[in-house]
Enzyme design. Structure first.
Site, PDB file in Angstrom:
ATOM      1  N   CYS A 160       3.201 -16.023  28.093  1.00  0.00           N
ATOM      2  CA  CYS A 160       4.345 -16.718  27.496  1.00  0.00           C
ATOM      3  C   CYS A 160       4.664 -16.240  26.090  1.00  0.00           C
ATOM      4  O   CYS A 160       5.627 -16.696  25.488  1.00  0.00           O
ATOM      5  CB  CYS A 160       4.082 -18.212  27.478  1.00  0.00           C
ATOM      6  SG  CYS A 160       3.498 -18.780  29.075  1.00  0.00           S
ATOM      7  N   HIS A 292       7.413 -23.644  20.600  1.00  0.00           N
ATOM      8  CA  HIS A 292       7.026 -23.224  21.943  1.00  0.00           C
ATOM      9  C   HIS A 292       7.380 -24.369  22.898  1.00  0.00           C
ATOM     10  O   HIS A 292       7.970 -24.141  23.936  1.00  0.00           O
ATOM     11  CB  HIS A 292       5.547 -22.855  21.984  1.00  0.00           C
ATOM     12  CG  HIS A 292       5.158 -22.184  23.257  1.00  0.00           C
ATOM     13  ND1 HIS A 292       5.807 -21.070  23.721  1.00  0.00           N
ATOM     14  CD2 HIS A 292       4.211 -22.481  24.183  1.00  0.00           C
ATOM     15  CE1 HIS A 292       5.268 -20.708  24.881  1.00  0.00           C
ATOM     16  NE2 HIS A 292       4.310 -21.548  25.186  1.00  0.00           N
ATOM     17  N   GLU A 303       0.746 -28.195  19.372  1.00  0.00           N
ATOM     18  CA  GLU A 303       1.765 -27.580  18.519  1.00  0.00           C
ATOM     19  C   GLU A 303       2.182 -28.528  17.401  1.00  0.00           C
ATOM     20  O   GLU A 303       2.383 -28.103  16.258  1.00  0.00           O
ATOM     21  CB  GLU A 303       2.981 -27.165  19.355  1.00  0.00           C
ATOM     22  CG  GLU A 303       4.001 -26.374  18.525  1.00  0.00           C
ATOM     23  CD  GLU A 303       5.067 -25.686  19.376  1.00  0.00           C
ATOM     24  OE1 GLU A 303       5.183 -25.997  20.578  1.00  0.00           O
ATOM     25  OE2 GLU A 303       5.797 -24.838  18.811  1.00  0.00           O
ATOM     26  N   LYS A 322      13.577 -24.903  25.566  1.00  0.00           N
ATOM     27  CA  LYS A 322      13.126 -24.734  26.956  1.00  0.00           C
ATOM     28  C   LYS A 322      13.683 -25.802  27.881  1.00  0.00           C
ATOM     29  O   LYS A 322      13.805 -25.580  29.089  1.00  0.00           O
ATOM     30  CB  LYS A 322      11.600 -24.729  27.022  1.00  0.00           C
ATOM     31  CG  LYS A 322      10.974 -23.447  26.514  1.00  0.00           C
ATOM     32  CD  LYS A 322       9.473 -23.413  26.768  1.00  0.00           C
ATOM     33  CE  LYS A 322       8.859 -22.087  26.344  1.00  0.00           C
ATOM     34  NZ  LYS A 322       8.795 -21.920  24.863  1.00  0.00           N
ATOM     35  N   HIS A 327      11.382 -22.506  30.869  1.00  0.00           N
ATOM     36  CA  HIS A 327      10.346 -21.660  30.283  1.00  0.00           C
ATOM     37  C   HIS A 327      10.432 -20.302  30.968  1.00  0.00           C
ATOM     38  O   HIS A 327       9.918 -20.123  32.069  1.00  0.00           O
ATOM     39  CB  HIS A 327       8.969 -22.286  30.473  1.00  0.00           C
ATOM     40  CG  HIS A 327       7.881 -21.582  29.714  1.00  0.00           C
ATOM     41  ND1 HIS A 327       8.024 -20.294  29.238  1.00  0.00           N
ATOM     42  CD2 HIS A 327       6.646 -21.973  29.333  1.00  0.00           C
ATOM     43  CE1 HIS A 327       6.912 -19.941  28.610  1.00  0.00           C
ATOM     44  NE2 HIS A 327       6.068 -20.938  28.652  1.00  0.00           N
ATOM     45  N   PHE A 386      -0.963 -18.655  27.400  1.00  0.00           N
ATOM     46  CA  PHE A 386      -2.233 -18.692  28.118  1.00  0.00           C
ATOM     47  C   PHE A 386      -3.024 -17.457  27.701  1.00  0.00           C
ATOM     48  O   PHE A 386      -2.463 -16.382  27.471  1.00  0.00           O
ATOM     49  CB  PHE A 386      -1.996 -18.632  29.631  1.00  0.00           C
ATOM     50  CG  PHE A 386      -1.722 -19.979  30.257  1.00  0.00           C
ATOM     51  CD1 PHE A 386      -1.706 -21.146  29.521  1.00  0.00           C
ATOM     52  CD2 PHE A 386      -1.497 -20.071  31.625  1.00  0.00           C
ATOM     53  CE1 PHE A 386      -1.464 -22.384  30.118  1.00  0.00           C
ATOM     54  CE2 PHE A 386      -1.258 -21.294  32.234  1.00  0.00           C
ATOM     55  CZ  PHE A 386      -1.247 -22.442  31.483  1.00  0.00           C
TER      56      PHE A 386
END
Lengths: 398, 90
Positions: A160, A292, A303, A322, A327, A386
């Site tokens: 990501c 994010h 976050e 998003k 995403h 990730f």
């Protein structure tokens, strides 16, 4: 060290197949998420996503080009053409131009179709073009070929954070003098049966909507698309009288070296601080953060903690786009960079749509549901992947 | 149809594999968080249960109260699996 600016942008995503339409959607707070329409979607548990609707490849490519182009490359090429047209670069960049593009899954649809042919349908051969279609560097290479860019060209894959890592590296090529112009960003086309089936297993997809930082959020929603930006040495852009959209001011990247999926607030905070330091900015200069903000419990909590650790009491507005474009995994940072350009050039903060109610674990001004007029001179764009990989870009008004 | 004892044994065996513990160290009323199962361990255990009993477990890692499937204790998991099997054969 040379300064780097943005002189062109292009996109294909669930909101629109161009920048103007995407900016309109950002201003209107429109959501591009809907029911999935691809083959075998009825066998999925999660059946929503931010698909690029009514995509007709034959409108963009000749019939002899299409056998070489997975959708991920198609999106990248169409977004790249828009960005190059906007930048208005003279031909002949050659070795002074390059392409660094992020993607997480590359030509996953091509893998799927080919495996279906040999395993499920019992065929004994697949198209001879399978390898050049599915390789992760196909989108970058096609952009290089089409635009005659013969300098640094490669793909970056960090789940990501792919697009943010790609843009950070592209900036560094120009800063260091290796290139004058870089096409960069990301492309992803993971919305196919196998792509969503794989994500389903992790139990992090929302069945209903993407609601970042909101009470009642149920996870992430996958999106497709591409964002391509033209990064250019400022002196090169000024010399040819180009329209400069923004400065790419700084880049920070860190690794958690912790859990393979669970995010770390500390690693995220270090990346934001590194981007600020690289840009020579104080936290107080940042007027907006494109988060994010995946809409999972784990990301949004971590976050928030990271942003609060870096910005203390003087928290800037933070939104996650998003909830509108989904995403888009390896492309998402590029779509979010466009949201940052909108904030810097048109003084509009795109909203976090789908927001229901404040979550005490996410105490931020998330620009809920409605875009906001606000003049900002510098912004951050976060990506936390990730694998514990964090990549943050700082943009400044040019 | 699987009996409760059989389901309980299977649940404990699957958790034991994830936790690298001997099954006899997992009590039938043990709490999952106390056992130290992390988020990936949870989704792997759920996958194993789905495969073993041919059921679909409605579990979303983003819902803290887990309204659709209670994964907080061995006992609650056994009950949940039992209910899903019954719903399938009903």
């Amino acid at each position: 060290m040379r300064r780097v600016v943005v002189t062109g942008i292009g996109t294909v995503n669930a909101l629109a197949a161009d920048v103007a339409g995407t900016f309109r959607a950002f201003r209107e707070g429109r959501c591009g998420i809907g029911p999935l329409g691809f083959r075998d979607a009825d066998r999925l548990t999660v059946r929503i996503g931010a698909e690029v609707r009514d995509w007709r490849p034959e409108d963009h490519f000749a019939s002899n080009e299409l056998p070489l182009l997975d959708r991920v490359a198609q999106y990248a090429l169409v977004a790249g053409a828009e960005a190059m047209a906007m930048a208005g670069l003279p031909p002949g960049l050659g070795p002074r131009g390059g392409v660094i593009l992020g993607t997480a899954a590359g030509g996953i649809q091509t893998w799927e179709d080919s495996y279906r042919a040999v395993f499920a349908e019992g065929k004994n051969r697949v198209s001879p073009l399978v390898v050049p279609r599915l390789m992760h560097n196909a989108p970058a290479s096609h952009l290089s070929i089409l635009h005659g860019l013969t300098g640094p060209v490669f793909a970056v894959s960090s789940a990501c954070a792919s697009a943010n890592h790609a843009m950070g590296l592209a900036m560094q090529q120009i800063r260091s003098g290796v290139a004058d112009v870089m096409l960069t960003g990301g492309a992803e086309a993971m919305l196919c049966f196998g792509g969503v089936k794989a994500w389903e297993g992790l139990r992090v997809l929302a069945p209903d909507a993407c609601r970042p930082f909101s009470l009642g959020r149920k996870g992430m929603v996958i999106g497709d698309g591409a964002g391509v930006l033209v990064f250019e040495a400022e002196e090169h852009a000024r010399a040819r009288g180009a329209r400069v959209l923004a400065e790419v001011a700084g880049f920070g990247m860190t690794a958690d070296a912790g859990d393979i999926v669970a995010p770390s607030a500390e690693g995220a905070a270090r990346a934001m601080r590194a981007a600020l330091a690289d840009a020579g900015m104080g936290a107080g200069e940042i007027g907006y953060i494109n988060a994010h903000g995946t809409g999972t419990l784990a990301n949004d909590r971590a976050e928030t903690a990271a942003i609060r650790a870096v910005f203390g009491a003087a928290l800037p507005p933070v939104s996650s786009t998003k909830a509108m474009h989904g995403h888009a995994i390896g492309a998402t940072g590029a779509l979010e960079a466009l949201a940052c350009v909108l904030a810097l050039t048109e003084a509009v903060l795109p909203p976090t749509v789908g927001y229901l109610a404040p979550d005490p674990d996410c105490a931020l001004d998330v620009v809920p549901n409605l875009a906001r007029a606000a003049s900002v001179s510098a912004v951050l764009s976060n990506a936390f992947a990730f694998g514990g990989l964090n990549a943050v870009l700082a943009f400044r008004q040019a | 149809m699987a009996e409760r004892d059989e389901i309980e044994q299977a649940v404990i065996a699957i958790l034991a594999r994830q936790l690298l513990l001997p099954p006899e160290e997992i009590a039938r009323d043990a709490l999952i968080d106390d056992l130290g199962l992390d988020s990936l361990g949870k989704v792997e255990a759920i996958f194993a249960l789905e495969e073993q009993f041919d059921i679909a477990i409605p579990f979303n890692a983003n819902e803290p109260d887990q309204p659709d499937f209670d994964f907080t204790s061995v006992f609650n998991i056994v009950q949940g699996v039992e209910r899903l099997i019954a719903a399938q054969t009903a």
